[in-house]
Design a protein around this motif. Structure first.
Motif, mmCIF file in Angstrom:
data_model
loop_
_atom_site.group_PDB
_atom_site.id
_atom_site.type_symbol
_atom_site.label_atom_id
_atom_site.label_comp_id
_atom_site.label_asym_id
_atom_site.label_seq_id
_atom_site.Cartn_x
_atom_site.Cartn_y
_atom_site.Cartn_z
ATOM 1 N N PHE A 121 11.999 -2.225 -5.970
ATOM 2 C CA PHE A 121 10.956 -2.480 -4.977
ATOM 3 C C PHE A 121 11.416 -2.112 -3.566
ATOM 4 C CE2 PHE A 121 9.391 -4.988 -8.495
ATOM 5 C CZ PHE A 121 8.032 -4.716 -8.456
ATOM 6 N N TYR A 122 12.694 -2.302 -3.282
ATOM 7 C CA TYR A 122 13.187 -2.019 -1.924
ATOM 8 C C TYR A 122 13.249 -0.518 -1.646
ATOM 9 C CZ TYR A 122 15.841 -2.172 2.389
ATOM 10 O OH TYR A 122 16.233 -2.008 3.692
ATOM 11 N N GLU A 123 13.408 0.302 -2.690
ATOM 12 C CA GLU A 123 13.509 1.759 -2.512
ATOM 13 C C GLU A 123 12.329 2.315 -1.713
ATOM 14 O OE1 GLU A 123 13.811 3.319 -6.435
ATOM 15 O OE2 GLU A 123 15.998 3.169 -6.499
ATOM 16 N N GLU A 124 11.130 1.834 -2.010
ATOM 17 C CA GLU A 124 9.943 2.327 -1.299
ATOM 18 C C GLU A 124 9.953 1.885 0.159
ATOM 19 O OE1 GLU A 124 5.063 2.416 -1.708
ATOM 20 O OE2 GLU A 124 6.264 1.641 -3.365
ATOM 21 N N GLN A 125 10.414 0.663 0.420
ATOM 22 C CA GLN A 125 10.552 0.191 1.800
ATOM 23 C C GLN A 125 11.507 1.100 2.575
ATOM 24 O OE1 GLN A 125 8.272 -1.935 2.751
ATOM 25 N NE2 GLN A 125 9.243 -3.935 2.885
ATOM 26 N N LEU A 126 12.625 1.419 1.942
ATOM 27 C CA LEU A 126 13.641 2.271 2.562
ATOM 28 C C LEU A 126 13.064 3.641 2.903
ATOM 29 C CD1 LEU A 126 16.664 2.272 3.327
ATOM 30 C CD2 LEU A 126 17.158 3.197 1.060
ATOM 31 N N HIS A 127 12.308 4.195 1.964
ATOM 32 C CA HIS A 127 11.683 5.506 2.173
ATOM 33 C C HIS A 127 10.686 5.451 3.334
ATOM 34 C CE1 HIS A 127 9.954 9.408 1.355
ATOM 35 N NE2 HIS A 127 8.753 8.863 1.214
ATOM 36 N N ARG A 128 9.928 4.364 3.415
ATOM 37 C CA ARG A 128 8.937 4.227 4.489
ATOM 38 C C ARG A 128 9.608 4.100 5.856
ATOM 39 N NH1 ARG A 128 5.064 -0.540 3.175
ATOM 40 N NH2 ARG A 128 3.473 0.566 4.357
ATOM 41 N N MET A 129 10.716 3.382 5.900
ATOM 42 C CA MET A 129 11.463 3.267 7.164
ATOM 43 C C MET A 129 11.953 4.633 7.633
ATOM 44 S SD MET A 129 13.723 -0.231 7.075
ATOM 45 C CE MET A 129 14.031 -0.385 5.331
ATOM 46 N N GLU A 130 12.442 5.430 6.696
ATOM 47 C CA GLU A 130 12.931 6.771 7.034
ATOM 48 C C GLU A 130 11.799 7.657 7.535
ATOM 49 O OE1 GLU A 130 14.673 7.785 3.317
ATOM 50 O OE2 GLU A 130 16.605 6.823 3.767
ATOM 51 N N CYS A 131 10.636 7.540 6.899
ATOM 52 C CA CYS A 131 9.466 8.337 7.315
ATOM 53 C C CYS A 131 8.993 7.954 8.715
ATOM 54 C CB CYS A 131 8.319 8.144 6.321
ATOM 55 S SG CYS A 131 8.615 8.899 4.719
ATOM 56 N N MET A 132 9.200 6.700 9.086
ATOM 57 C CA MET A 132 8.764 6.215 10.405
ATOM 58 C C MET A 132 9.864 6.354 11.457
ATOM 59 S SD MET A 132 6.780 2.758 9.175
ATOM 60 C CE MET A 132 6.475 2.183 10.850
ATOM 61 N N ALA A 133 10.947 7.033 11.085
ATOM 62 C CA ALA A 133 12.085 7.247 11.983
ATOM 63 C C ALA A 133 12.726 5.935 12.423
ATOM 64 C CB ALA A 133 11.665 8.073 13.204
ATOM 65 N N GLN A 134 12.567 4.908 11.582
ATOM 66 C CA GLN A 134 13.245 3.635 11.825
ATOM 67 C C GLN A 134 14.651 3.725 11.244
ATOM 68 O OE1 GLN A 134 12.096 0.872 13.315
ATOM 69 N NE2 GLN A 134 9.897 1.193 13.444
ATOM 70 N N GLU A 135 15.567 3.000 11.863
ATOM 71 C CA GLU A 135 16.920 3.007 11.313
ATOM 72 C C GLU A 135 16.905 2.263 9.976
ATOM 73 O OE1 GLU A 135 21.467 1.574 12.391
ATOM 74 O OE2 GLU A 135 19.893 1.421 13.904
ATOM 75 N N PRO A 136 17.181 2.971 8.861
ATOM 76 C CA PRO A 136 17.088 2.326 7.551
ATOM 77 C C PRO A 136 18.211 1.319 7.310
ATOM 78 C CG PRO A 136 17.968 4.551 7.325
ATOM 79 C CD PRO A 136 17.614 4.376 8.768
ATOM 80 N N VAL A 137 17.860 0.237 6.632
ATOM 81 C CA VAL A 137 18.853 -0.774 6.248
ATOM 82 C C VAL A 137 19.142 -0.551 4.773
ATOM 83 C CG1 VAL A 137 19.406 -3.233 6.188
ATOM 84 C CG2 VAL A 137 17.781 -2.355 7.894
ATOM 85 N N GLN A 138 20.365 -0.173 4.451
ATOM 86 C CA GLN A 138 20.715 0.173 3.075
ATOM 87 C C GLN A 138 20.628 -1.033 2.147
ATOM 88 O OE1 GLN A 138 21.015 3.340 2.178
ATOM 89 N NE2 GLN A 138 20.635 3.804 4.350
ATOM 90 N N PHE A 139 20.379 -0.747 0.866
ATOM 91 C CA PHE A 139 20.142 -1.814 -0.098
ATOM 92 C C PHE A 139 21.322 -2.774 -0.220
ATOM 93 C CE2 PHE A 139 20.376 -3.529 -4.453
ATOM 94 C CZ PHE A 139 19.250 -4.336 -4.408
ATOM 95 N N GLU A 140 22.531 -2.247 -0.183
ATOM 96 C CA GLU A 140 23.715 -3.116 -0.328
ATOM 97 C C GLU A 140 23.737 -4.196 0.760
ATOM 98 O OE1 GLU A 140 25.790 -3.233 -2.779
ATOM 99 O OE2 GLU A 140 24.883 -1.511 -3.787
ATOM 100 N N ASP A 141 23.405 -3.784 1.979
ATOM 101 C CA ASP A 141 23.368 -4.736 3.096
ATOM 102 C C ASP A 141 22.247 -5.750 2.915
ATOM 103 O OD1 ASP A 141 25.476 -3.374 4.328
ATOM 104 O OD2 ASP A 141 24.101 -1.977 5.309
#
Length: 241
Positions: A121-141
Motif C-alpha cells: 500500500f505504501y508503494e503508491e504513496q511513494l510514487h505519488r510523492m515523487e510525482c509531486m516533487a515531494q521528498e520521498p520517505v523510503q519504506f524502511e524509514d
C-alpha cells in the motif's frame, strides 16, 4: 433522547444526532455523485478529499472486504455504504474505523498485517510523492516510524489488538493510503494541533464535520449572494422598458 430534547442547540448533541454531521455527509456524497443517481463508483470515490486516497485502497473498499455494500448495483456504492466509509475515513482512531481499515490492508485475511502488506500500500504513496516533487520517505524509514508509533507485541507484524491499544493507530492508515493526511502528519499542521488543544474532548470526526460544515455554509452563502446580485442586476436592466 432526553438530552437531545432538552438541548436548545441540536448541533451541540454530537453523540446521537447532529444536523451538522448529516449535512456534511450528504453534501460530500452529492459532490462525488456527479450524475446524482445516488450511486458512486471507484472513479467518483477516488476524487474524495481532493484525490487524497490511493487507487489500491479504493480497490479494496470496492472489494467489500471490510463491509458488504447495501447497494444492489455491482461496482457501485450507495449512500448508506458511503456513510460507513466517511466515518471510517475521518475518524480513524475509533474502534470501528480501525477494524474497517485493518480488513482492507490485511490482503490475505490472516488477521495480521505483515511488512509486505504494508509495503504494497505504501508503494503508491511513494510514487505519488515523487510525482509531486515531494521528498520521498523510503519504506524502511516509514516502517520504523510505524513500529515506534504502535509498539506491537511482535515487531514482525501488527495485529488489530496492537492497533486498538495505541493512541496513534489511526495515523498508520493515513501513512499508507491518504497522501494529504500523511503530508499533514509529516509537517504537523499547526491549525490541527491548535484545534486538538482547544477541544481535547472532540473526536477527529467532530472536528472534521465542524470544519466542513463552516466551509459548505460559506460556499452556500456566497452562492446565494451572487444569485441575489444577479436578480438585482436583471431588474435594473428591465426597468427602462
Amino acid at each position: 433522547m432526553m438530552h437531545a430534547d432538552e438541548e436548545e442547540d441540536i448541533n451541540k448533541v454530537l453523540r446521537y444526532f447532529s444536523y451538522e454531521h448529516f449535512y456534511v455527509i450528504y453534501c460530500k456524497f452529492w459532490e462525488l455523485d456527479t450524475d446524482h443517481d445516488f450511486l458512486i463508483d471507484k472513479e467518483n470515490l477516488i476524487r474524495y478529499g481532493n484525490h487524497a486516497l490511493t487507487y489500491r485502497i479504493v480497490d479494496r473498499i470496492f472489494s467489500q472486504v471490510a463491509r458488504k455494500f447495501t447497494s444492489k448495483v455491482e461496482g457501485k456504492m450507495g449512500y448508506e455504504d458511503f456513510v460507513y466509509f466517511i466515518l471510517a475515513e475521518e475518524d480513524k482512531p475509533s474502534e470501528p474505523s480501525l477494524e474497517y481499515w485493518f480488513k482492507c490492508i490485511d490482503l490475505d485475511g490472516n488477521g495480521v498485517l505483515t511488512r509486505n502488506e504494508l509495503q504494497f500500500f505504501y508503494e503508491e504513496q511513494l510514487h505519488r510523492m515523487e510525482c509531486m516533487a515531494q521528498e520521498p520517505v523510503q519504506f524502511e524509514d516509514i516502517l520504523c516510524q510505524m513500529i515506534d508509533m504502535i509498539k506491537p507485541e511482535d515487531e514482525h507484524f501488527i495485529t488489530l489488538r496492537d492497533l486498538k491499544g495505541g493512541k496513534l493507530s489511526g495515523s498508520i492508515f493515513n501513512i499508507l493510503f491518504n497522501l494529504n493526511k500523511f503530508m499533514a502528519l509529516e509537517t504537523r499542521d499547526a491549525f490541527l494541533i491548535r484545534q486538538e488543544r482547544e477541544n481535547p474532548t472532540l473526536t477527529e470526526w467532530d472536528r472534521f464535520a465542524h470544519r466542513e460544515y463552516i466551509r459548505l455554509s460559506m460556499e452556500e452563502d456566497v452562492e446565494d449572494a451572487s444569485n441575489g446580485s444577479a436578480e438585482v442586476w436583471d431588474e435594473s436592466l428591465e426597468a427602462p422598458f
